[in-house]
Design an enzyme around this catalytic site. Structure first.
Site, PDB file in Angstrom:
ATOM      1  N   ASN A  44      -8.978   9.029   8.832  1.00  0.00           N
ATOM      2  CA  ASN A  44      -9.381  10.163   7.665  1.00  0.00           C
ATOM      3  C   ASN A  44      -9.560  11.379   8.363  1.00  0.00           C
ATOM      4  OD1 ASN A  44      -9.058   8.427   5.371  1.00  0.00           O
ATOM      5  ND2 ASN A  44     -11.023   7.606   5.375  1.00  0.00           N
ATOM      6  N   HIS A  68     -15.100  -3.931   6.412  1.00  0.00           N
ATOM      7  CA  HIS A  68     -14.595  -2.507   6.687  1.00  0.00           C
ATOM      8  C   HIS A  68     -15.597  -1.731   7.666  1.00  0.00           C
ATOM      9  CE1 HIS A  68     -12.697   1.495   5.589  1.00  0.00           C
ATOM     10  NE2 HIS A  68     -14.047   1.763   6.037  1.00  0.00           N
ATOM     11  N   LYS A 100     -15.748   2.401  -1.740  1.00  0.00           N
ATOM     12  CA  LYS A 100     -16.900   2.397  -1.272  1.00  0.00           C
ATOM     13  C   LYS A 100     -18.079   2.705  -2.283  1.00  0.00           C
ATOM     14  CE  LYS A 100     -14.750   4.065   3.104  1.00  0.00           C
ATOM     15  NZ  LYS A 100     -14.437   4.984   3.900  1.00  0.00           N
ATOM     16  N   ARG A 114     -11.056  14.135   8.049  1.00  0.00           N
ATOM     17  CA  ARG A 114     -11.892  15.128   7.487  1.00  0.00           C
ATOM     18  C   ARG A 114     -13.148  14.677   7.634  1.00  0.00           C
ATOM     19  NH1 ARG A 114     -12.915  11.317   3.235  1.00  0.00           N
ATOM     20  NH2 ARG A 114     -11.090   9.999   2.727  1.00  0.00           N
ATOM     21  N   ILE A 135      -5.774  -9.507   5.046  1.00  0.00           N
ATOM     22  CA  ILE A 135      -7.010 -10.144   5.868  1.00  0.00           C
ATOM     23  C   ILE A 135      -8.249 -10.552   5.011  1.00  0.00           C
ATOM     24  CG2 ILE A 135      -8.529  -9.664   7.840  1.00  0.00           C
ATOM     25  CD1 ILE A 135      -5.614  -9.163   8.674  1.00  0.00           C
ATOM     26  N   LYS A 174       0.629  -1.324  -0.066  1.00  0.00           N
ATOM     27  CA  LYS A 174      -0.276  -0.069   0.110  1.00  0.00           C
ATOM     28  C   LYS A 174       0.774   1.321  -0.162  1.00  0.00           C
ATOM     29  CE  LYS A 174      -3.527  -0.497   2.761  1.00  0.00           C
ATOM     30  NZ  LYS A 174      -4.309  -0.757   4.095  1.00  0.00           N
ATOM     31  N   GLU A 218       1.075  -4.951   4.557  1.00  0.00           N
ATOM     32  CA  GLU A 218       0.177  -5.464   5.443  1.00  0.00           C
ATOM     33  C   GLU A 218      -0.221  -7.100   5.153  1.00  0.00           C
ATOM     34  OE1 GLU A 218      -3.274  -3.103   5.582  1.00  0.00           O
ATOM     35  OE2 GLU A 218      -2.327  -1.923   7.017  1.00  0.00           O
TER      36      GLU A 218
HETATM   37  P1  ADP Z   1     -14.632   8.217   2.067  1.00  0.00           P
HETATM   38  O1  ADP Z   1     -14.148   7.343   3.159  1.00  0.00           O
HETATM   39  O2  ADP Z   1     -15.047   9.607   2.516  1.00  0.00           O
HETATM   40  O3  ADP Z   1     -15.291   7.539   1.087  1.00  0.00           O
HETATM   41  P2  ADP Z   1     -12.834   8.126  -0.119  1.00  0.00           P
HETATM   42  O4  ADP Z   1     -11.506   7.453   0.112  1.00  0.00           O
HETATM   43  O5  ADP Z   1     -13.647   7.618  -1.019  1.00  0.00           O
HETATM   44  O6  ADP Z   1     -13.240   8.237   1.434  1.00  0.00           O
HETATM   45  O7  ADP Z   1     -12.402   9.851  -0.783  1.00  0.00           O
HETATM   46  C1  ADP Z   1     -13.310  10.663  -0.633  1.00  0.00           C
HETATM   47  C2  ADP Z   1     -13.073  11.497  -1.817  1.00  0.00           C
HETATM   48  O8  ADP Z   1     -11.915  12.045  -1.823  1.00  0.00           O
HETATM   49  C3  ADP Z   1     -13.184  10.848  -3.014  1.00  0.00           C
HETATM   50  O9  ADP Z   1     -13.698  11.503  -4.233  1.00  0.00           O
HETATM   51  C4  ADP Z   1     -11.734  10.521  -3.489  1.00  0.00           C
HETATM   52  O10 ADP Z   1     -11.618  10.239  -4.870  1.00  0.00           O
HETATM   53  C5  ADP Z   1     -10.951  11.612  -2.838  1.00  0.00           C
HETATM   54  N1  ADP Z   1      -9.637  10.907  -2.282  1.00  0.00           N
HETATM   55  C6  ADP Z   1      -9.417  10.586  -0.989  1.00  0.00           C
HETATM   56  N2  ADP Z   1      -8.089  10.338  -0.937  1.00  0.00           N
HETATM   57  C7  ADP Z   1      -7.743  11.009  -1.679  1.00  0.00           C
HETATM   58  C8  ADP Z   1      -6.020  11.324  -2.112  1.00  0.00           C
HETATM   59  N3  ADP Z   1      -5.199  10.685  -1.280  1.00  0.00           N
HETATM   60  N4  ADP Z   1      -5.818  11.849  -3.409  1.00  0.00           N
HETATM   61  C9  ADP Z   1      -6.865  12.214  -4.088  1.00  0.00           C
HETATM   62  N5  ADP Z   1      -8.166  12.247  -3.980  1.00  0.00           N
HETATM   63  C10 ADP Z   1      -8.416  11.468  -2.908  1.00  0.00           C
HETATM   64  P1  ADP Z   2      -7.533   4.222   1.346  1.00  0.00           P
HETATM   65  O1  ADP Z   2      -6.474   5.143   2.026  1.00  0.00           O
HETATM   66  O2  ADP Z   2      -7.572   4.266  -0.198  1.00  0.00           O
HETATM   67  O3  ADP Z   2      -9.014   4.425   1.674  1.00  0.00           O
HETATM   68  P2  ADP Z   2      -7.459   1.876   3.034  1.00  0.00           P
HETATM   69  O4  ADP Z   2      -5.983   1.489   3.519  1.00  0.00           O
HETATM   70  O5  ADP Z   2      -8.356   2.478   3.650  1.00  0.00           O
HETATM   71  O6  ADP Z   2      -7.041   2.932   1.665  1.00  0.00           O
HETATM   72  O7  ADP Z   2      -8.048   0.575   2.226  1.00  0.00           O
HETATM   73  C1  ADP Z   2      -8.873   0.579   1.116  1.00  0.00           C
HETATM   74  C2  ADP Z   2      -9.775  -0.844   1.383  1.00  0.00           C
HETATM   75  O8  ADP Z   2      -9.010  -1.872   0.863  1.00  0.00           O
HETATM   76  C3  ADP Z   2     -10.246  -1.201   2.608  1.00  0.00           C
HETATM   77  O9  ADP Z   2     -11.483  -0.558   2.847  1.00  0.00           O
HETATM   78  C4  ADP Z   2     -10.507  -2.768   2.442  1.00  0.00           C
HETATM   79  O10 ADP Z   2     -11.442  -2.996   1.938  1.00  0.00           O
HETATM   80  C5  ADP Z   2      -9.198  -2.977   1.690  1.00  0.00           C
HETATM   81  N1  ADP Z   2      -7.770  -3.458   2.420  1.00  0.00           N
HETATM   82  C6  ADP Z   2      -7.000  -2.411   2.845  1.00  0.00           C
HETATM   83  N2  ADP Z   2      -5.934  -3.242   3.416  1.00  0.00           N
HETATM   84  C7  ADP Z   2      -6.551  -4.440   3.672  1.00  0.00           C
HETATM   85  C8  ADP Z   2      -5.870  -5.696   4.343  1.00  0.00           C
HETATM   86  N3  ADP Z   2      -4.714  -5.510   4.802  1.00  0.00           N
HETATM   87  N4  ADP Z   2      -6.597  -6.705   4.277  1.00  0.00           N
HETATM   88  C9  ADP Z   2      -7.707  -6.825   3.431  1.00  0.00           C
HETATM   89  N5  ADP Z   2      -8.103  -5.758   2.922  1.00  0.00           N
HETATM   90  C10 ADP Z   2      -7.724  -4.614   2.780  1.00  0.00           C
HETATM   91 MG    MG Z   3      -9.640   4.214   3.607  1.00  0.00          MG
END
Ligand code: ADP
Ligand code: ADP
Ligand code: MG
Length: 447
Positions: free
Chosen positions: A290, A208, A237, A292, A203, A158, A200
């Site tokens: 997050n 989530h 999501k 925000r 899992i 990641k 990581e």
């Molecule tokens: P949430 O948990 O609020 O659904 P998302 O990960 O889906 O969070 O992000 C919400 C919005 O922010 C989406 O439009 C996503 O594309 C954007 N976003 C989130 N993280 C980043 C990032 N690091 N860079 C660019 N866009 C991001």
């Molecule tokens: P982002 O910053 O893009 O939101 P996350 O770290 O929150 O990234 O991971 C996004 C999604 O990827 C999680 O909601 C989960 O579904 C999947 N995921 C992330 N890490 C793991 C893991 N270690 N094992 C299984 N699924 C994972």
């Molecule tokens: Mg996330």
């Protein structure tokens, strides 16, 4: 209380924030790109300032133009929404230096949590359960191999600066590690301008589950329960709900306690979300925080009766939280569907264009957060999410029935949408029984 807030965002979230400001008697300034001259947020705000061309790097990510707009219009606060500059520590810092309140946590906390690998290290040091993996970032393929062999395949690579489901890759075996390592590193560099990556354990079949928190600037904090966001496509999501079908009162309390410990450890203030992975045995692990407002915040608003944006503004204005944990109660069940202009039959290709005809659902227990209207042209340069439908009912089954009814009423002509796809999720027997995990869409929706 803040007097005048600039909303450094667009689309439904900008509209959502303007609405609460209006209710609070706070003046609003919208910023818009040349592509958003006719956008709803531009029209709804008290004032609107053009901050550059369509391309977000030149407008919604243009720190200088946004700050200039805020100063020129006499704003004392900036709400960043989600995406764009919302998790940009530099932006939060420069707001503070310009004497404009950034409605969010302090910039050093954004920085800390923005590096997901460092955030995990801090949690591990404070006995908060984290997913087994690298201790900090990975510097070489050799190191990646050593750690993977120690924790066992499959693993996930990641991007430390990642978000929005990007820069994440599943690695099933040793043979795949080399290639995956290089791909994720490149993707991290190109998407987030930061090639730091971490590992990581993967899992299997998890949920989530995330906990919404509110913390004021005096060390008081509460959690607002959980959201289950396991219905995902490519780690993004699609549909969220509260409460989670797999969380009982005891587990909610436990996760809430851990979430509040995260708040304390990070010295966090304002609204935030702690994302956890819950495995098949209901063990839960910190995944990221997050810093925000989140897309799916309305489901929490509906089960708790709390306006999270209003709380954000009050906290940023220096007020103390007006309630304690024992005052937070949960009522009924809420589900959110993200409506995207995209074509599920063409690999979910975004479908911008003009909305020729629009009929949004309504009625008891239905909330629509959107920025589209009849005749609106969805620009091709931004996110494809055009609306959120949120429903609330006494029970989960009633909420599912209500969402199906709402989707049936929904007419969006002129562009392709994922409405039928969402409907199929709601009809799926396993989903209805609450028997799903993050693989649901891949396994059940045959895509
Ligand atoms: P949430 O948990 O609020 O659904 P998302 O990960 O889906 O969070 O992000 C919400 C919005 O922010 C989406 O439009 C996503 O594309 C954007 N976003 C989130 N993280 C980043 C990032 N690091 N860079 C660019 N866009 C991001
Ligand atoms: P982002 O910053 O893009 O939101 P996350 O770290 O929150 O990234 O991971 C996004 C999604 O990827 C999680 O909601 C989960 O579904 C999947 N995921 C992330 N890490 C793991 C893991 N270690 N094992 C299984 N699924 C994972
Ligand atoms: Mg996330």
């Amino acid at each position: 209380m803040l007097n005048k807030i600039l909303i450094a965002n667009r689309g439904e979230i900008a509209v959502r924030i303007i609405r609460t400001c209006r209710e609070m008697g706070i003046a609003t300034v919208a910023v818009y790109s040349e592509a958003d001259k006719d956008a709803l947020h531009t029209k709804l705000a008290d004032e609107a300032v053009c901050i550059g061309p369509a391309q977000s790097t030149k407008s919604y990510l243009n720190v200088k133009n946004i700050l200039e707009a805020a100063c020129r219009t006499g704003c004392d606060g900036i709400h960043p929404g989600f995406g764009f500059l919302s998790e940009n520590a530099y932006f939060a810092k420069i707001c503070e230096e310009s004497n404009i309140k950034f409605i969010g946590p302090k910039y050093n906390i954004i920085e800390l949590m923005g590096n997901k690998s460092n955030a995990k290290t801090l949690m591990r040091e404070n006995s908060i359960p984290v997913i087994p993996g690298s201790n900090g970032s990975i510097k070489s393929i050799k190191e990646a191999m050593d750690i993977a062999e120690k924790i066992g395949f499959p693993v996930m690579l990641k991007a430390a600066a990642g978000g929005g489901g990007k820069g994440i890759r599943l690695v099933d075996s040793k043979a795949e590690l080399d290639e995956a390592y290089n791909i994720v590193k490149q993707e991290a560099k190109s998407s987030f301008n930061d090639d730091e990556i971490y590992m990581e354990k993967f899992i299997e079949n998890p949920h989530h589950v995330e906990i919404q928190i509110l913390a004021d600037e005096y060390g008081n904090a509460v959690h607002l329960g959980e959201r289950d966001c396991s219905i995902q496509r490519r780690n993004q999501k699609v549909l969220e709900e509260s409460p989670s079908p797999i969380i009982d009162n005891k587990l909610r309390e436990e996760m809430g306690k851990v979430a509040l410990k995260v708040v304390k450890v990070a010295k966090y203030s304002n609204a935030g979300t702690i994302e956890f992975i819950v495995d098949e045995n209901k063990n839960f692990y910190f995944m990221e925080m997050n810093t925000r407002i989140q897309v799916e915040h309305p489901v929490t608003e509906w089960v708790t009766g709390i306006d999270i944006v209003k709380e954000q503004i009050k906290i940023a204005s220096g007020l103390k939280l007006g309630f304690k944990q024992k005052d937070i109660t949960f009522k009924g069940h809420s589900i959110e569907c993200r409506i995207n202009s995209e074509n599920p039959d063409k690999n979910f290709m975004p479908c911008p264009g003009e909305i020729k005809d629009l009929n949004l659902p309504g009625g008891n227990g239905v909330r629509i957060d959107t920025a589209v209207y009849t005749g609106y042209k969805i620009p091709p340069v931004y996110d494809s999410m055009i609306a959120k439908i949120i429903v609330h009912a006494d029970t989960r089954l009633e909420a599912i029935a209500k969402m199906k009814r709402a989707l049936e009423e929904c007419v969006i002509d002129g562009v392709d949408t994922n409405i039928d796809f969402l409907y199929k999720i709601l009809e799926n027997k396993k989903f209805v029984k609450g028997e799903f995990d993050t693989n649901f869409i891949k396994k059940e929706m045959k895509i």
